[in-house]
Design a protein around this motif. Structure first.
Motif, short mmCIF file in Angstrom:
data_model
loop_
_atom_site.label_atom_id
_atom_site.label_comp_id
_atom_site.label_asym_id
_atom_site.label_seq_id
_atom_site.Cartn_x
_atom_site.Cartn_y
_atom_site.Cartn_z
N GLU A 108 0.82 -1.21 0.00
CA GLU A 108 0.00 0.00 0.00
C GLU A 108 0.86 1.27 0.00
O GLU A 108 0.51 2.25 -0.65
CB GLU A 108 -0.95 0.00 1.19
N ILE A 109 1.97 1.23 0.72
CA ILE A 109 2.89 2.37 0.71
C ILE A 109 3.47 2.57 -0.69
O ILE A 109 3.53 3.70 -1.20
CB ILE A 109 4.02 2.19 1.75
N ALA A 110 3.85 1.47 -1.34
CA ALA A 110 4.37 1.56 -2.71
C ALA A 110 3.31 2.13 -3.65
O ALA A 110 3.60 3.00 -4.47
CB ALA A 110 4.84 0.19 -3.19
N GLN A 111 2.09 1.67 -3.49
CA GLN A 111 1.00 2.17 -4.32
C GLN A 111 0.81 3.68 -4.10
O GLN A 111 0.68 4.45 -5.05
CB GLN A 111 -0.29 1.44 -4.01
N PHE A 112 0.82 4.10 -2.86
CA PHE A 112 0.68 5.52 -2.53
C PHE A 112 1.81 6.33 -3.14
O PHE A 112 1.57 7.37 -3.77
CB PHE A 112 0.64 5.70 -1.01
N ASP A 113 3.04 5.84 -2.97
CA ASP A 113 4.20 6.57 -3.50
C ASP A 113 4.17 6.65 -5.03
O ASP A 113 4.45 7.70 -5.61
CB ASP A 113 5.50 5.91 -3.05
N LEU A 114 3.87 5.53 -5.68
CA LEU A 114 3.92 5.48 -7.14
C LEU A 114 2.76 6.20 -7.82
O LEU A 114 2.82 6.49 -9.01
CB LEU A 114 3.99 4.03 -7.61
N THR A 115 1.70 6.47 -7.07
CA THR A 115 0.58 7.22 -7.65
C THR A 115 0.59 8.69 -7.21
O THR A 115 -0.33 9.43 -7.56
CB THR A 115 -0.78 6.57 -7.29
N ASP A 116 1.60 9.10 -6.49
CA ASP A 116 1.72 10.50 -6.07
C ASP A 116 1.79 11.38 -7.32
O ASP A 116 2.66 11.18 -8.17
CB ASP A 116 2.98 10.67 -5.23
N PRO A 117 0.89 12.34 -7.44
CA PRO A 117 0.90 13.21 -8.63
C PRO A 117 2.24 13.90 -8.88
O PRO A 117 2.61 14.14 -10.03
CB PRO A 117 -0.19 14.24 -8.33
N GLU A 118 2.99 14.19 -7.83
CA GLU A 118 4.29 14.84 -8.04
C GLU A 118 5.28 13.93 -8.76
O GLU A 118 6.13 14.41 -9.50
CB GLU A 118 4.87 15.30 -6.69
N LEU A 119 5.16 12.63 -8.57
CA LEU A 119 6.02 11.68 -9.26
C LEU A 119 5.75 11.71 -10.76
O LEU A 119 6.65 11.52 -11.57
CB LEU A 119 5.82 10.26 -8.71
N HIS A 120 4.53 11.98 -11.14
CA HIS A 120 4.12 11.99 -12.54
C HIS A 120 4.32 13.35 -13.19
O HIS A 120 4.27 13.47 -14.41
CB HIS A 120 2.64 11.58 -12.65
N GLN A 121 4.57 14.38 -12.39
CA GLN A 121 4.63 15.75 -12.89
C GLN A 121 5.73 15.97 -13.92
O GLN A 121 5.50 16.60 -14.95
CB GLN A 121 4.79 16.74 -11.73
N SER A 122 6.92 15.46 -13.67
CA SER A 122 8.02 15.72 -14.61
C SER A 122 7.77 15.06 -15.96
O SER A 122 8.11 15.62 -17.01
CB SER A 122 9.37 15.29 -14.03
N VAL A 123 7.16 13.89 -15.96
CA VAL A 123 6.83 13.23 -17.23
C VAL A 123 5.72 14.01 -17.94
O VAL A 123 5.76 14.18 -19.16
CB VAL A 123 6.42 11.76 -17.01
N SER A 124 4.77 14.50 -17.17
CA SER A 124 3.71 15.32 -17.74
C SER A 124 4.31 16.58 -18.37
O SER A 124 3.91 17.00 -19.47
CB SER A 124 2.70 15.70 -16.65
N GLU A 125 5.28 17.18 -17.71
CA GLU A 125 5.95 18.37 -18.23
C GLU A 125 6.73 18.04 -19.51
O GLU A 125 6.74 18.83 -20.46
CB GLU A 125 6.88 18.98 -17.18
N ALA A 126 7.38 16.88 -19.54
CA ALA A 126 8.10 16.47 -20.74
C ALA A 126 7.13 16.31 -21.92
O ALA A 126 7.40 16.75 -23.04
CB ALA A 126 8.85 15.16 -20.50
N SER A 127 5.98 15.69 -21.64
CA SER A 127 4.96 15.53 -22.66
C SER A 127 4.45 16.88 -23.13
O SER A 127 4.30 17.14 -24.33
CB SER A 127 3.80 14.68 -22.09
N ALA A 128 4.18 17.78 -22.20
CA ALA A 128 3.68 19.12 -22.54
C ALA A 128 4.71 19.91 -23.35
O ALA A 128 4.34 20.70 -24.24
CB ALA A 128 3.28 19.87 -21.29
N ALA A 129 5.97 19.72 -23.03
CA ALA A 129 7.03 20.46 -23.75
C ALA A 129 7.03 20.11 -25.24
O ALA A 129 7.33 20.96 -26.07
CB ALA A 129 8.39 20.16 -23.13
N ILE A 130 6.66 18.88 -25.56
CA ILE A 130 6.63 18.47 -26.96
C ILE A 130 5.53 19.21 -27.71
O ILE A 130 5.72 19.62 -28.85
CB ILE A 130 6.45 16.93 -27.07
N SER A 131 4.39 19.42 -27.06
CA SER A 131 3.28 20.09 -27.76
C SER A 131 3.49 21.59 -27.85
O SER A 131 2.72 22.28 -28.51
CB SER A 131 1.96 19.79 -27.04
N SER A 132 4.53 22.09 -27.24
CA SER A 132 4.81 23.53 -27.27
C SER A 132 5.59 23.95 -28.51
O SER A 132 5.98 25.09 -28.63
CB SER A 132 5.61 23.93 -26.03
N TYR A 133 5.84 23.01 -29.42
CA TYR A 133 6.64 23.33 -30.60
C TYR A 133 5.92 24.22 -31.57
O TYR A 133 4.78 24.44 -31.60
CB TYR A 133 7.12 22.05 -31.29
#
Length: 133
Positions: A108-133
């Protein structure tokens, strides 16, 4: 009107082979379970396939960049919690109750940590950076 960038299928524009780190991890995971082998194959395909900008952006979001928990990393987090819980992983029922509960707690701790929105933020930013072209 589209801009012509010249030929893209040249030796200098080839998708490079896997780097040693990724190839090593995939090799180390071989033969554990057919499901892991399928995941390994999928990762290898994703890494070596040619993608356009839109597909790359979508893949980043689908792998770990979703803001609402609908990505592969979140799916793995839920799988980890499931495998670590005796209610959903019957083999754990043979363990003493304290070990069952400890496994569940860490799952459950692993699930909590791995679903933390902050963990996904940098990948989301990388994805968003591509659409900024």
């Amino acid at each position: 009107m589209a801009t012509y960038y010249g030929p893209v299928h040249t030796a200098g524009n080839a998708v490079p082979p896997l780097d040693d780190d990724l190839a090593g991890v995939l090799d180390d995971l071989a033969g554990i379970h057919p499901g892991i082998d399928a995941i390994r194959s999928g990762i290898r395909l994703l890494a070596l396939d040619r993608h356009d900008l839109d597909k790359t952006q979508t893949l980043l979001a689908a792998l770990a960049g979703s803001s609402d928990g609908t990505d592969v990393l979140a799916a793995l987090a839920h799988l980890i919690a499931r495998l670590a819980t005796a209610d959903t992983s019957p083999c754990l029922r043979t363990l003493p109750l304290d070990r069952q509960k400890r496994a569940q707690q860490y799952g459950e701790i692993a699930q909590f940590d791995l679903t933390d929105p902050e963990l996904h933020q940098s990948v989301s930013e990388a994805s968003a950076a591509i659409s900024s072209y």
